[in-house]
Design a protein around this motif. Structure first.
Motif, short mmCIF file in Angstrom:
data_model
loop_
_atom_site.label_atom_id
_atom_site.label_comp_id
_atom_site.label_asym_id
_atom_site.label_seq_id
_atom_site.Cartn_x
_atom_site.Cartn_y
_atom_site.Cartn_z
N UNK A 108 0.83 -1.21 0.00
CA UNK A 108 0.00 0.00 0.00
C UNK A 108 0.87 1.26 0.00
N UNK A 109 1.90 1.25 0.83
CA UNK A 109 2.83 2.37 0.95
C UNK A 109 3.56 2.61 -0.37
N UNK A 110 4.02 1.54 -0.99
CA UNK A 110 4.83 1.63 -2.21
C UNK A 110 4.04 2.23 -3.36
N UNK A 111 2.84 1.73 -3.59
CA UNK A 111 2.08 2.20 -4.75
C UNK A 111 1.54 3.61 -4.52
N UNK A 112 1.22 3.95 -3.27
CA UNK A 112 0.85 5.34 -2.99
C UNK A 112 2.00 6.28 -3.24
N UNK A 113 3.20 5.88 -2.81
CA UNK A 113 4.38 6.72 -3.03
C UNK A 113 4.71 6.85 -4.50
N UNK A 114 4.46 5.80 -5.29
CA UNK A 114 4.74 5.85 -6.73
C UNK A 114 4.04 7.03 -7.39
N UNK A 115 2.79 7.24 -7.00
CA UNK A 115 2.00 8.33 -7.60
C UNK A 115 2.47 9.69 -7.08
N UNK A 116 2.67 9.81 -5.77
CA UNK A 116 3.08 11.11 -5.23
C UNK A 116 4.50 11.48 -5.66
#
Length: 446
Positions: A35-43
């Motif tokens: 969850x953390x990784x894919x959220x960070x990918x966008x931001x």
């Protein structure tokens, strides 16, 4: 704070991943980290968009390169002034709650700057002020985000997760500037700021979807006086933390000045244009992604690997300074990005793994302060040498200083650890190795 559906009913953490062989993407098997990784990918894509659009906006408003430099300095200044206090907060408070606050604040600054730009009310002082605010928020966000990784994946997967975070950030570097360029040309830079502000919804949703029962609980430092000094004493008493942080500061100050050298070589040595300079940055970004993914697969946490990466990076700097043609210099940007990222990842993971959980925020904030603070301090020195003696001498001297510093610090650590350097030129043997010092003969009495 709500943790999303099923947050409290999820099973307790298990050791399911402990026996599985380590692969490049092992950490993504952990749901919370995913969850953390894919959220960070966008931001991260939004962050790179804002960096490009912000520099362009300041240049449009002032026509001054110095003003662009002031903006960058204001964004780094809070880390130099208050960096250690961010680590104290990361150790003292719940990291997930802190990240809700910091990520929301970063999103709001992007939306505000976008609104000011689109409505035509923006001036350079607005940009300066918001850049400083972003820097202040980053003081807390950076150590919190870095140390929260250990809470999600545990010590075994920490080097892998740190590597994937770096790959994530530098992959966005290949996308964000290109998207920002299209938006600036098509509809104006203000919309790049709006997109960046909205992109922070992704990590916030990711934090909400995490299962709190699957986080590795870490001890929180109680509120008391002297916590900052306690962190400094802690690092000073542990050579396995102190000397790698000194090395990071040294390499960051004299080695991580790619823009200074790359633009000097592009314009002054090879007489190429802005497109060629952009190509160098893209190739270095590609090398950084490869380096991060290789580090993720290897998962090394040994200090000697960090020092070897620093020495190799120094050697690539010196080799690049002698490149006879632009295409040779450009090709060397890939291994330079690769070894630079390997050094960053291994030093970050090694320092976190050698730190007690309740001290991790303060230690990693010192690491980030030294690393991020060294580059703007060293850039004027490196720039002066490059202007005075030429790009080749400037880059070669930077590499030589880094190599000498790495060797000196390695010898200090070897002496502390009771080791000596063995040179063996026989076939089939390691030419250089650190081995225990010969024991002193024991005196006997008749």
């Amino acid at each position: 704070m709500s943790s999303g559906p099923g947050a409290d009913s999820a099973p307790a953490p298990t050791d399911d991943h402990h026996d599985a062989p380590l692969t490049t993407f092992s950490s993504l098997a952990v749901r919370n980290y995913r969850m953390f990784f894919f959220g960070s990918s966008i931001s991260n894509i939004g962050t790179w968009m804002q960096r490009i659009a912000q520099d362009w906006l300041v240049h449009e408003l002032t026509g001054s390169a110095a003003a662009v430099g002031i903006t960058t300095a204001l964004q780094f200044l809070p880390m130099l002034l208050f960096g250690l206090y961010g680590g104290v907060l990361a150790d003292r408070f719940d990291k997930r709650r802190l990240l809700f606050v910091t990520q929301s604040s970063l999103g709001l600054t992007g939306l505000l700057l976008g609104a000011l730009t689109i409505t035509g009310h923006v001036n350079v002082y607005h940009v300066y002020a918001l850049a400083f605010v972003v820097g202040v928020v980053t003081v807390v966000d950076n150590p919190t985000r870095q140390t929260f990784v250990a809470d999600m994946v545990g010590p075994r997967l920490l080097p892998n997760a740190v590597s994937l975070n770096s790959a994530n950030f530098h992959s966005a570097r290949l996308i964000g500037p290109a998207v920002a360029g299209v938006l600036i040309t098509a509809v104006g830079g203000g919309w790049a700021f709006i997109v960046n502000g909205l992109s922070f919804a992704a990590p916030i949703v990711g934090l909400m979807m995490m299962r709190s029962s699957e986080l590795n609980a870490s001890l929180r430092a109680p509120r008391r006086k002297g916590q900052l000094r306690e962190g400094l004493r802690y690092v000073g008493s542990r050579p396995e933390l102190l000397w790698p942080i000194v090395l990071v500061g040294f390499i960051g100050t004299f080695g991580f000045n790619f823009p200074v050298w790359a633009i000097a070589f592009t314009d002054g040595v090879f007489d190429a244009g802005a497109g060629s300079y952009g190509l160098l940055n893209t190739l270095m970004g590609a090398g950084s992604v490869v380096g991060a993914l290789l580090a993720a697969r290897r998962g090394s946490r040994r200090m000697r690997f960090t020092f070897a990466a620093a020495a190799l990076f120094s050697a690539v700097l010196m080799l690049s300074s002698a490149a006879p043609f632009f295409w040779v210099y450009a090709v060397l940007m890939v291994p330079m990005g690769l070894v630079a990222m390997t050094f960053q990842v291994s030093s970050n993971a090694g320092i976190q793994l050698n730190t007690d959980p309740e001290m991790r925020g303060r230690v990693i904030s010192l690491y980030m302060m030294v690393f991020l603070g060294g580059t703007p301090i060293g850039a004027p020195v490196v720039g002066w040498v490059t202007d005075s003696f030429g790009p080749r001498v400037g880059m070669a001297s930077g590499g030589a200083i880094c190599l000498l510093g790495t060797m000196a610090l390695a010898l200090v650590l070897a002496r502390i650890g009771g080791l000596r350097l063995r040179i063996d030129l026989r076939a089939g043997r390691r030419a250089l190795a650190l081995v225990p010092r010969d024991p002193q003969p024991v005196a006997t009495t008749a």
